[in-house]
Design a protein around this motif. Structure first.
Motif, short mmCIF file in Angstrom:
data_model
loop_
_atom_site.label_atom_id
_atom_site.label_comp_id
_atom_site.label_asym_id
_atom_site.label_seq_id
_atom_site.Cartn_x
_atom_site.Cartn_y
_atom_site.Cartn_z
N VAL A 21 57.93 -75.32 -66.75
CA VAL A 21 57.78 -74.71 -68.01
C VAL A 21 56.57 -73.80 -68.72
O VAL A 21 55.85 -74.93 -68.74
N ASP A 22 56.90 -72.71 -69.21
CA ASP A 22 55.86 -72.19 -69.72
C ASP A 22 55.56 -72.95 -71.06
O ASP A 22 56.25 -72.62 -71.95
N PRO A 64 58.55 -72.26 -74.78
CA PRO A 64 59.39 -73.24 -74.43
C PRO A 64 60.72 -72.89 -74.58
O PRO A 64 61.02 -72.02 -75.37
N MET A 65 61.76 -73.68 -73.82
CA MET A 65 62.99 -73.18 -73.92
C MET A 65 63.58 -74.02 -75.08
O MET A 65 63.08 -75.17 -75.46
#
Length: 90
Positions: A48-49, A53-54
């Motif tokens: 995940v970047d 973030p998601m």
């Protein structure tokens, strides 16, 4: 890869014509060919970047449909519940 559309339609309990089956089979084979051409994902690409973030949407239950409205679409109803085929033998 060959896609057996009639088998898939049977699993989904869909009734399709031979013409639809032929068209769907061609479309599914195109999709499968596209998926086979996708490059493999390395371990680094799966992370995940941190800059993006998601986040999940809040789960807020809402009653959009009345029970009677939903049950009228069920193939079989008994005592206000949807009747489904038995899946597990005892």
């Amino acid at each position: 890869m060959k896609a057996d559309i009639n088998h898939l339609a049977g699993l989904a309990r869909l009734h399709i014509t031979p013409e639809q089956a032929e068209r769907f089979e061609a479309q599914m084979e195109g999709i499968l060919e596209m998926v086979e051409k996708l490059p493999p994902i390395s371990g680094e690409d799966r992370l995940v970047d941190p800059a993006n973030p998601m986040s999940f949407r809040p789960d807020c239950p809402e009653n959009h449909f009345k029970r009677e409205e939903i049950l009228k679409n069920a193939p079989q109803v008994q005592a206000g519940c949807v009747v489904v085929p038995k899946m597990i033998d005892e």
